[in-house]
Design an enzyme around this catalytic site. Structure first.
Site, PDB file in Angstrom:
ATOM      1  N   GLU A   1      45.974  58.259  39.240  1.00  0.00           N
ATOM      2  CA  GLU A   1      46.324  56.832  39.240  1.00  0.00           C
ATOM      3  C   GLU A   1      45.178  55.941  38.772  1.00  0.00           C
ATOM      4  OE1 GLU A   1      45.020  57.654  43.595  1.00  0.00           O
ATOM      5  OE2 GLU A   1      45.935  58.724  41.912  1.00  0.00           O
TER       6      GLU A   1
ATOM      7  N   HIS B   1      42.801  62.302  41.259  1.00  0.00           N
ATOM      8  CA  HIS B   1      43.550  61.053  41.418  1.00  0.00           C
ATOM      9  C   HIS B   1      43.907  60.491  40.040  1.00  0.00           C
ATOM     10  CE1 HIS B   1      43.006  60.191  45.788  1.00  0.00           C
ATOM     11  NE2 HIS B   1      41.997  61.044  45.637  1.00  0.00           N
TER      12      HIS B   1
ATOM     13  N   CYS C   1      45.874  64.640  45.474  1.00  0.00           N
ATOM     14  CA  CYS C   1      44.768  64.956  46.385  1.00  0.00           C
ATOM     15  C   CYS C   1      45.309  65.621  47.651  1.00  0.00           C
ATOM     16  CB  CYS C   1      43.951  63.699  46.695  1.00  0.00           C
ATOM     17  SG  CYS C   1      42.311  64.064  47.388  1.00  0.00           S
TER      18      CYS C   1
ATOM     19  N   PRO D   1      40.537  20.246  50.211  1.00  0.00           N
ATOM     20  CA  PRO D   1      39.854  21.531  50.424  1.00  0.00           C
ATOM     21  C   PRO D   1      38.986  21.946  49.235  1.00  0.00           C
ATOM     22  CG  PRO D   1      42.114  21.666  51.188  1.00  0.00           C
ATOM     23  CD  PRO D   1      41.984  20.358  50.465  1.00  0.00           C
TER      24      PRO D   1
ATOM     25  N   LYS E   1      42.076  14.329  39.089  1.00  0.00           N
ATOM     26  CA  LYS E   1      41.460  13.882  40.343  1.00  0.00           C
ATOM     27  C   LYS E   1      40.374  14.854  40.791  1.00  0.00           C
ATOM     28  CE  LYS E   1      42.637  12.658  45.120  1.00  0.00           C
ATOM     29  NZ  LYS E   1      43.746  12.541  46.115  1.00  0.00           N
TER      30      LYS E   1
END
Length: 553
Positions: free
Chosen positions: A514, A512, A384, A191, A224
């Site tokens: 965070e 907010h 909030c 892949p 590889k």
């Protein structure tokens, strides 16, 4: 001359390109370089602001008020820099800009095409962040996967940009899946080979390959991949799953990833200083194995996808590690919370957090959560919508305003204690039109908020249209609700809380918090919320919860 690093992904999405890019940013910054980051997203939305959290996760907001991809939250947390509106752009934003210019006649009647016009506009975004930030290194992550049709103009723009800047100032990192096939008991390189082949067919030879896998990718497999992808063997790195995303910088550093990138870009590989970061990760792993965990209930509406509350989850972890504790976070769907089961669901919580959100779904469950936190003296943090929920609950059950609500949900309610901000009344467009970004907040003396911040003026990031209705402010405060944060002109309520003599720690913010938490610097409200939750769990006074002396950061 600013150096540019482009990070692409192969085989599948959600590989961790953002964490790889952010980890490199952390490592380069630890060597004394100024690093800025950006995310290029190929979707046609102008920005994530109007996208469903179920599809996209949280919308991260920058200091200057741009609604962005959640990867910018990772960037900020890893490199500890405030990013800007230049740090995220989409195909939709590129096309919007070009169409406006075409309508204004900027192209003098010429045909507007993907090449050169779209690619030129993308390249301008690469240059713009460089010019606006004075960075030594800009790291740009391309969203999606190589081979996606919508990503092709971005890849072409990156190729052109390398030729414009010079190959000595631009390098490409390809993050690709190396899957483990259990039936064969081995990882497979095909892949990645095909993904690199696709990238090379578009004119880009990767300088580095980062192998993502849930199993170790040993030296033989990396050799590889190097051979088949025409990359030096020492430019192929293993990035198997780590216990935490915060372990990735050290994992890559142990392989010399940043040293090789510096050499490729002609940068002096200055001495690395990762002391505080390593101290945080050590404290984090120590906390995972020591003491009983603290349980925090997050009562929201997008709980099927934890990424919808990504910054909140990370901020809670930062705060818990700060105190040397482990935190268990329960995401609880407010829509399924009722009076019959609120005790069963929330009875074991040491703290209750109600986050932001839009729409009425789950509202009554969130109000029940706020009521239980208030009446059972469980530490509470509202954010909030969480502030608006707390105000509605207090108005209904304490201030004598039954069925109080927000006009967002009940336009003709008798007690609209939450109402649309006046400057939002004539706004019709949804995207990028809210109160966004950092605004000042005056913190009232003698409050829990002032104790947390230790300052009388703070700046926090907002994303909302509705506010506490000033028509009910006096009635709420007369009933005992304390306004602990106001806009400097005192027109807008930014924080509310309950007095300590009534509740040990009950605080809510319209902003907010965070978004500004960092691993080694937990956000003040989250830090004190966690202190109170630990005290509740240990049945002690919150002032007796001390910070470990050996934390080391």
């Amino acid at each position: 001359m600013t150096k540019h690093v482009f990070v692409t992904g192969g085989v599948v999405s959600s590989l961790g390109k953002g964490i790889t890019a952010a980890s490199l940013g952390r490592l380069l910054k630890s060597r004394g370089y100024k690093v800025m980051m950006q995310k290029a997203d190929p979707y046609l939305n102008v920005d994530p602001g109007t996208m469903s959290p179920f599809q996209h996760g949280e919308v991260f907001v920058t200091e200057d008020g741009k609604e962005t991809d959640l990867d910018l939250g990772h960037y900020e947390r890893f490199i500890n820099e405030n990013l800007t509106r230049e740090s995220n752009f989409t195909t939709g934003l590129i096309y919007q800009s070009l169409i406006r210019r075409e309508r204004a006649g900027d192209f003098l009647g010429g045909t507007v095409q993907v090449i050169p016009h779209v690619t030129n506009e993308i390249r301008d975004r690469f240059r713009r962040i460089e010019e606006h930030t004075d960075a030594d290194v800009v790291i740009t992550e391309l969203g999606g996967t190589i081979g996606d049709i919508e990503g092709q103009p971005f890849v072409e723009a990156m190729r052109q940009f390398r030729n414009e800047k010079g190959p000595e100032d631009v390098c490409f990192i390809h993050v690709s899946l190396v899957p483990y096939i259990s039936a064969a008991h081995e990882v497979k390189t095909k892949p990645t080979q095909h993904s690199v082949k696709e990238l090379r067919s578009m004119g880009i030879q990767p300088d580095f390959i980062v192998c993502r896998s849930d199993h170790e990718v040993d030296e033989a497999i990396r050799s590889k991949i190097a051979s088949f992808c025409d990359v030096p063997a020492d430019h192929v790195f293993e990035n198997s799953d780590c216990p935490s995303i915060y372990d990735v910088p050290a994992h890559l550093a142990d392989q010399g990833f940043d040293v090789e990138v510096c050499e490729r870009l002609g940068l002096d590989p200055r001495e690395r200083e990762l002391g505080p970061w390593n101290a945080f990760t050590k404290a984090m792993h120590r906390a995972d194995h020591e003491g009983a965990p603290v349980r925090i209930a997050v009562v929201g509406k997008y709980t099927q996808l934890p990424d919808a509350y990504l910054s909140i989850i990370e901020a809670l972890h930062h705060a818990a590690v700060f105190f040397g504790r482990h935190v268990d976070i329960d995401l609880i769907d407010g829509e399924n919370l009722s009076e019959d089961d609120v005790e069963e669901v929330l009875g074991g919580a040491d703290g209750i957090l109600v986050p932001g959100g839009f729409g009425i779904r789950g509202l009554e469950g969130k109000i029940l959560a706020a009521e239980r936190a208030r009446t059972h003296k469980v530490p509470f943090l509202g954010i909030c919508l969480g502030l608006q929920v707390a105000v509605c609950e207090y108005a209904r059950n304490v201030a004598g305003m039954p069925d109080a609500s927000s006009t967002e949900f009940v336009p003709d309610c008798e007690y609209p204690v939450i109402d649309l901000m006046p400057d939002q009344e004539d706004v019709s467009d949804k995207g990028g039109t809210m109160r966004l970004g950092a605004y000042p907040c005056k913190v009232m003396p003698g409050t829990l908020a002032r104790e947390a911040y230790g300052e009388d003026l703070i700046y926090e990031r907002h994303r909302h249209r509705y506010e506490v209705n000033n028509a009910f402010r006096e009635r709420l405060t007369s009933a005992g609700l304390r306004l602990s944060g106001l806009s400097p002109d005192e027109r807008l309520v930014e924080m509310v809380e309950l007095p300590e003599e009534v509740h040990p720690w009950f605080v809510a913010s319209q902003f907010h918090p965070e978004f500004k938490s960092r691993p080694t610097h937990p956000q003040p409200l989250f830090r004190e919320f966690m202190r109170a939750a630990i005290a509740y769990h240990d049945r002690v006074d919150r002032r007796d919860v001390e910070e470990p002396e050996n934390r080391g950061y």
